[in-house]
Design a protein around this motif. Structure first.
Motif, PDB file in Angstrom:
ATOM      1  N   LEU A 199       0.835  -1.201   0.000  1.00 21.19           N
ATOM      2  CA  LEU A 199       0.000   0.000   0.000  1.00 21.19           C
ATOM      3  C   LEU A 199       0.872   1.254   0.000  1.00 21.19           C
ATOM      4  CD1 LEU A 199      -2.714  -1.096   2.573  1.00 21.19           C
ATOM      5  CD2 LEU A 199      -3.148  -0.465   0.189  1.00 21.19           C
ATOM      6  N   ARG A 200       1.945   1.220   0.760  1.00 16.94           N
ATOM      7  CA  ARG A 200       2.848   2.366   0.832  1.00 16.94           C
ATOM      8  C   ARG A 200       3.401   2.711  -0.557  1.00 16.94           C
ATOM      9  NH1 ARG A 200       5.674   3.998   5.260  1.00 16.94           N
ATOM     10  NH2 ARG A 200       5.294   1.958   6.241  1.00 16.94           N
ATOM     11  N   ALA A 201       3.880   1.680  -1.275  1.00 17.38           N
ATOM     12  CA  ALA A 201       4.465   1.911  -2.605  1.00 17.38           C
ATOM     13  C   ALA A 201       3.418   2.436  -3.577  1.00 17.38           C
ATOM     14  CB  ALA A 201       5.086   0.621  -3.129  1.00 17.38           C
ATOM     15  N   ASN A 202       2.188   1.923  -3.492  1.00 15.97           N
ATOM     16  CA  ASN A 202       1.134   2.398  -4.383  1.00 15.97           C
ATOM     17  C   ASN A 202       0.780   3.850  -4.108  1.00 15.97           C
ATOM     18  OD1 ASN A 202      -0.287   0.312  -6.298  1.00 15.97           O
ATOM     19  ND2 ASN A 202       0.331  -0.849  -4.487  1.00 15.97           N
ATOM     20  N   LEU A 203       0.791   4.251  -2.847  1.00 13.99           N
ATOM     21  CA  LEU A 203       0.507   5.651  -2.517  1.00 13.99           C
ATOM     22  C   LEU A 203       1.660   6.561  -2.922  1.00 13.99           C
ATOM     23  CD1 LEU A 203      -1.132   5.193   1.000  1.00 13.99           C
ATOM     24  CD2 LEU A 203      -2.287   5.825  -1.123  1.00 13.99           C
ATOM     25  N   LEU A 204       2.880   6.127  -2.642  1.00 10.51           N
ATOM     26  CA  LEU A 204       4.045   6.947  -2.965  1.00 10.51           C
ATOM     27  C   LEU A 204       4.251   7.099  -4.459  1.00 10.51           C
ATOM     28  CD1 LEU A 204       6.628   5.736  -0.284  1.00 10.51           C
ATOM     29  CD2 LEU A 204       5.365   7.890  -0.340  1.00 10.51           C
ATOM     30  N   TYR A 205       3.598   6.266  -5.255  1.00 11.32           N
ATOM     31  CA  TYR A 205       3.716   6.407  -6.713  1.00 11.32           C
ATOM     32  C   TYR A 205       3.197   7.784  -7.152  1.00 11.32           C
ATOM     33  CZ  TYR A 205       3.928   4.841 -11.552  1.00 11.32           C
ATOM     34  OH  TYR A 205       4.249   4.701 -12.881  1.00 11.32           O
ATOM     35  N   ALA A 206       2.221   8.314  -6.413  1.00  9.97           N
ATOM     36  CA  ALA A 206       1.671   9.624  -6.752  1.00  9.97           C
ATOM     37  C   ALA A 206       2.600  10.754  -6.315  1.00  9.97           C
ATOM     38  CB  ALA A 206       0.298   9.802  -6.097  1.00  9.97           C
ATOM     39  N   ARG A 207       3.255  10.575  -5.169  1.00 11.65           N
ATOM     40  CA  ARG A 207       4.152  11.621  -4.651  1.00 11.65           C
ATOM     41  C   ARG A 207       5.254  10.947  -3.851  1.00 11.65           C
ATOM     42  NH1 ARG A 207       3.524  15.814  -0.419  1.00 11.65           N
ATOM     43  NH2 ARG A 207       1.407  15.087  -0.007  1.00 11.65           N
ATOM     44  N   PRO A 208       6.388  10.620  -4.491  1.00 12.60           N
ATOM     45  CA  PRO A 208       7.443   9.846  -3.825  1.00 12.60           C
ATOM     46  C   PRO A 208       7.970  10.478  -2.546  1.00 12.60           C
ATOM     47  CG  PRO A 208       7.821   9.932  -6.191  1.00 12.60           C
ATOM     48  CD  PRO A 208       6.706  10.877  -5.906  1.00 12.60           C
ATOM     49  N   GLU A 209       7.905  11.804  -2.441  1.00 12.39           N
ATOM     50  CA  GLU A 209       8.471  12.467  -1.266  1.00 12.39           C
ATOM     51  C   GLU A 209       7.482  12.591  -0.113  1.00 12.39           C
ATOM     52  OE1 GLU A 209       6.483  15.647  -3.702  1.00 12.39           O
ATOM     53  OE2 GLU A 209       7.665  13.836  -4.067  1.00 12.39           O
ATOM     54  N   ALA A 210       6.269  12.034  -0.257  1.00  9.24           N
ATOM     55  CA  ALA A 210       5.245  12.163   0.776  1.00  9.24           C
ATOM     56  C   ALA A 210       5.679  11.473   2.069  1.00  9.24           C
ATOM     57  CB  ALA A 210       3.935  11.562   0.287  1.00  9.24           C
ATOM     58  N   THR A 211       5.309  12.075   3.183  1.00 10.91           N
ATOM     59  CA  THR A 211       5.626  11.507   4.499  1.00 10.91           C
ATOM     60  C   THR A 211       4.508  10.575   4.940  1.00 10.91           C
ATOM     61  OG1 THR A 211       4.539  13.307   5.684  1.00 10.91           O
ATOM     62  CG2 THR A 211       6.864  13.621   5.085  1.00 10.91           C
ATOM     63  N   VAL A 212       4.757   9.856   6.027  1.00 15.14           N
ATOM     64  CA  VAL A 212       3.736   8.967   6.579  1.00 15.14           C
ATOM     65  C   VAL A 212       2.505   9.775   6.994  1.00 15.14           C
ATOM     66  CG1 VAL A 212       3.194   7.374   8.457  1.00 15.14           C
ATOM     67  CG2 VAL A 212       5.420   7.256   7.325  1.00 15.14           C
ATOM     68  N   ALA A 213       2.741  10.967   7.558  1.00 14.07           N
ATOM     69  CA  ALA A 213       1.621  11.833   7.957  1.00 14.07           C
ATOM     70  C   ALA A 213       0.789  12.233   6.742  1.00 14.07           C
ATOM     71  CB  ALA A 213       2.148  13.064   8.677  1.00 14.07           C
ATOM     72  N   ASP A 214       1.448  12.521   5.611  1.00 10.65           N
ATOM     73  CA  ASP A 214       0.719  12.868   4.387  1.00 10.65           C
ATOM     74  C   ASP A 214      -0.144  11.698   3.924  1.00 10.65           C
ATOM     75  OD1 ASP A 214       1.908  15.381   4.305  1.00 10.65           O
ATOM     76  OD2 ASP A 214       3.592  14.665   3.093  1.00 10.65           O
ATOM     77  N   MET A 215       0.425  10.492   3.967  1.00  9.68           N
ATOM     78  CA  MET A 215      -0.325   9.317   3.529  1.00  9.68           C
ATOM     79  C   MET A 215      -1.502   9.047   4.458  1.00  9.68           C
ATOM     80  SD  MET A 215       2.559   6.621   2.122  1.00  9.68           S
ATOM     81  CE  MET A 215       3.780   6.884   3.414  1.00  9.68           C
ATOM     82  N   GLU A 216      -1.297   9.197   5.751  1.00  8.11           N
ATOM     83  CA  GLU A 216      -2.387   8.967   6.688  1.00  8.11           C
ATOM     84  C   GLU A 216      -3.510   9.979   6.481  1.00  8.11           C
ATOM     85  OE1 GLU A 216      -0.672   9.029  10.553  1.00  8.11           O
ATOM     86  OE2 GLU A 216       0.140   6.982  10.406  1.00  8.11           O
ATOM     87  N   MET A 217      -3.164  11.235   6.187  1.00 10.30           N
ATOM     88  CA  MET A 217      -4.187  12.243   5.930  1.00 10.30           C
ATOM     89  C   MET A 217      -4.988  11.893   4.687  1.00 10.30           C
ATOM     90  SD  MET A 217      -3.700  16.365   5.429  1.00 10.30           S
ATOM     91  CE  MET A 217      -2.896  16.473   7.036  1.00 10.30           C
ATOM     92  N   ALA A 218      -4.296  11.433   3.624  1.00  8.14           N
ATOM     93  CA  ALA A 218      -4.990  11.047   2.398  1.00  8.14           C
ATOM     94  C   ALA A 218      -5.902   9.849   2.644  1.00  8.14           C
ATOM     95  CB  ALA A 218      -3.972  10.729   1.302  1.00  8.14           C
ATOM     96  N   LEU A 219      -5.430   8.884   3.439  1.00  5.66           N
ATOM     97  CA  LEU A 219      -6.246   7.713   3.748  1.00  5.66           C
ATOM     98  C   LEU A 219      -7.470   8.091   4.571  1.00  5.66           C
ATOM     99  CD1 LEU A 219      -3.388   5.181   4.601  1.00  5.66           C
ATOM    100  CD2 LEU A 219      -4.866   5.107   2.590  1.00  5.66           C
ATOM    101  N   ARG A 220      -7.309   9.006   5.480  1.00  2.00           N
ATOM    102  CA  ARG A 220      -8.457   9.463   6.272  1.00  2.00           C
ATOM    103  C   ARG A 220      -9.483  10.160   5.378  1.00  2.00           C
ATOM    104  NH1 ARG A 220      -7.585   9.236  11.811  1.00  2.00           N
ATOM    105  NH2 ARG A 220      -5.389   9.004  12.442  1.00  2.00           N
ATOM    106  N   SER A 221      -9.008  11.000   4.474  1.00  2.00           N
ATOM    107  CA  SER A 221      -9.924  11.715   3.582  1.00  2.00           C
ATOM    108  C   SER A 221     -10.670  10.751   2.669  1.00  2.00           C
ATOM    109  CB  SER A 221      -9.152  12.743   2.743  1.00  2.00           C
ATOM    110  OG  SER A 221      -8.551  13.724   3.564  1.00  2.00           O
TER     111      SER A 221
END
Length: 456
Positions: free
Chosen positions: A304-326
């Motif tokens: 899941l991490r790699a699939n999310l980072l494909y959109a923005r490789p420099e994203a932090t864990v906090a960024d990914m968690e915010m996107a998942l919450r939204s």
């Protein structure tokens, strides 16, 4: 070097030298004949391998294997694959046979020349016309002569087979890409942008324009003529607003979304974003500006991490968690034993349809594009998940220019503009209330879905 060897041999014994020269064509002729035959076999082998790989990719992946089982055809598919594999095996054996025969022929020719040298030389020694040392020297010269010739013949054979590979490679390299970046391309402007379709006509390219028969594992490409999909389509999506595209299946809605992200170029007219024709924009800036969630989103066979980072490789864990919450999927991901390091499987098959759709939405939110294209983005969600995701999308689209394709009209009632597409044309446009009052196709679609369920 070959000339020096022949000169020395001629001085030692012109008779043996002439026989050696007579045998030279036996090295060249087989190389040409066998090389041509092996080239044809190699070309056929590549075609058969492509067909076998196509069967494996199409019918033995997750989705294909499921269809095979559901229709009760495993035995038939196994038999079909075995036939393809047997053809590949047989042609491989034939290639190996021709290669071995070729090399045995060369070795036999060299051995015959050496045997003649010893035979004739032995008689000459008994006659006293030549010495033993001369015979030994001649046989060594023959070895030095035929060794390079054997290598050259083998090189010719390798060249003929490699030429087939290069032919296929150059076919692909010579295929002109349908989408090219203009030499004077400009970057998309900063800030909110509007999307404008101006008298757009479009037809999907013919098969010969975008592919090759060798890549499709067919003898001849489909020659169906091009047919128009969109006719004189014009509309504007103002910056920061939501425009919905509705209509029957096959009307051209998804095609219009593809033109926004420039997966295809229009035939006539133009598509502009922020007053920049997409054909004049740099590919990088266009992909940064436009984000798409397709009707059937693709997830890579990774975490899941790699699939999310494909959109923005420099994203932090906090960024990914915010996107998942939204995207209303954070609780599900956090409950997994491996969390973001969970592997989703091929095309995300380990996730349900709704979960896969929401992961794709989270990936889009993480990218944070200024233009959002949603092609049935809530199609696989249940009523509860749809309501939650719809709230997240409403919040997201409120700050972005959005194009939403929907069959479920409940998801686009609040759109600033609704375009009704039928047979490649815009037949109606307006807000939900305006279109209901107007009657026509939109009202028919609405009544079909909601008659007896809710008031207008």
């Amino acid at each position: 070097m070959v000339l020096l060897i022949l000169s020395a041999m001629f001085i030692l014994s012109w008779q043996i030298t002439i026989v050696a020269l007579v045998l030279l064509p036996l090295f060249l002729v087989p190389a040409r004949l066998v090389g041509r035959r092996l080239g044809g076999l190699f070309r056929r082998s590549m075609d058969l391998n492509a067909q076998m790989n196509n069967v494996m990719t199409e019918r033995f992946n997750v989705a294909g294997a499921m269809i095979v089982k559901l229709f009760g055809s495993p035995a038939k598919e196994v038999t079909y694959f075995e036939q393809r594999a047997a053809q590949v095996r047989d042609i491989g054996v034939e290639q190996a046979t021709y290669s071995r025969i070729f090399f045995v022929t060369l070795s036999l020719t060299a051995s015959l020349a050496t045997a003649f040298a010893y035979g004739f030389g032995g008689l000459a020694v008994t006659w006293g016309t030549i010495s033993k040392g001369t015979i030994v020297a001649l046989t060594l010269y023959l070895t030095r002569l035929y060794g390079p010739l054997t290598q050259l013949s083998s090189l010719h054979l390798d060249f003929m087979t490699a030429l087939v590979t290069f032919e296929r490679l150059f076919e692909v390299l010579d295929l002109e890409p349908t989408i090219k970046e203009a030499p004077d391309a400009v970057a998309m402007p900063e800030g909110p942008v509007a999307v404008v379709f101006d008298h757009v006509d479009f037809a999907y390219p013919a098969a010969a324009e975008v592919s090759l028969a060798s890549l499709e594992a067919v003898a001849v490409l489909d020659d169906t003529p091009r047919t128009e999909v969109l006719y004189d389509v014009s509309f504007t999506v103002p910056a920061g607003t939501v425009t919905a595209l509705v209509g029957p299946s096959g009307a051209g809605k998804t095609t219009m979304s593809m033109l926004v992200s420039r997966l295809y170029d229009v035939d006539r007219g133009s598509v502009t974003i922020g007053n920049v024709d997409v054909r004049q924009a740099t590919q990088v800036s266009l992909s940064d500006t436009v984000g798409v969630v397709a009707q059937d989103p693709h997830l890579f066979h990774d975490t899941l991490r790699a699939n999310l980072l494909y959109a923005r490789p420099e994203a932090t864990v906090a960024d990914m968690e915010m996107a998942l919450r939204s995207a209303q999927i954070y609780d599900m991901v956090s409950a997994l034993p491996l969390g973001l390091d969970t592997v989703v499987g091929e095309r995300g098959y380990r996730l349900s349809g709704g979960e896969k759709q929401r992961v794709a939405l989270a990936r889009l939110l993480l990218k944070s594009p200024r233009v959002v294209v949603l092609d049935e983005a809530t199609a696989h969600l249940d009523a509860e998940s749809e309501a939650a995701v719809q709230r997240a999308l409403d919040e997201t689209m409120a700050r972005r220019t959005s194009i939403v394709i929907a069959h479920r009209l409940s998801t686009i009632r609040n759109a600033h503009q609704i375009l009704v597409i039928d047979a490649g044309r815009i037949v109606q446009r307006g807000t939900h209330d305006e279109l209901i009052a107007m009657g026509g196709l939109y009202n028919d679609l609405y009544q079909t879905q909601f008659a007896g369920q809710e008031g207008r």
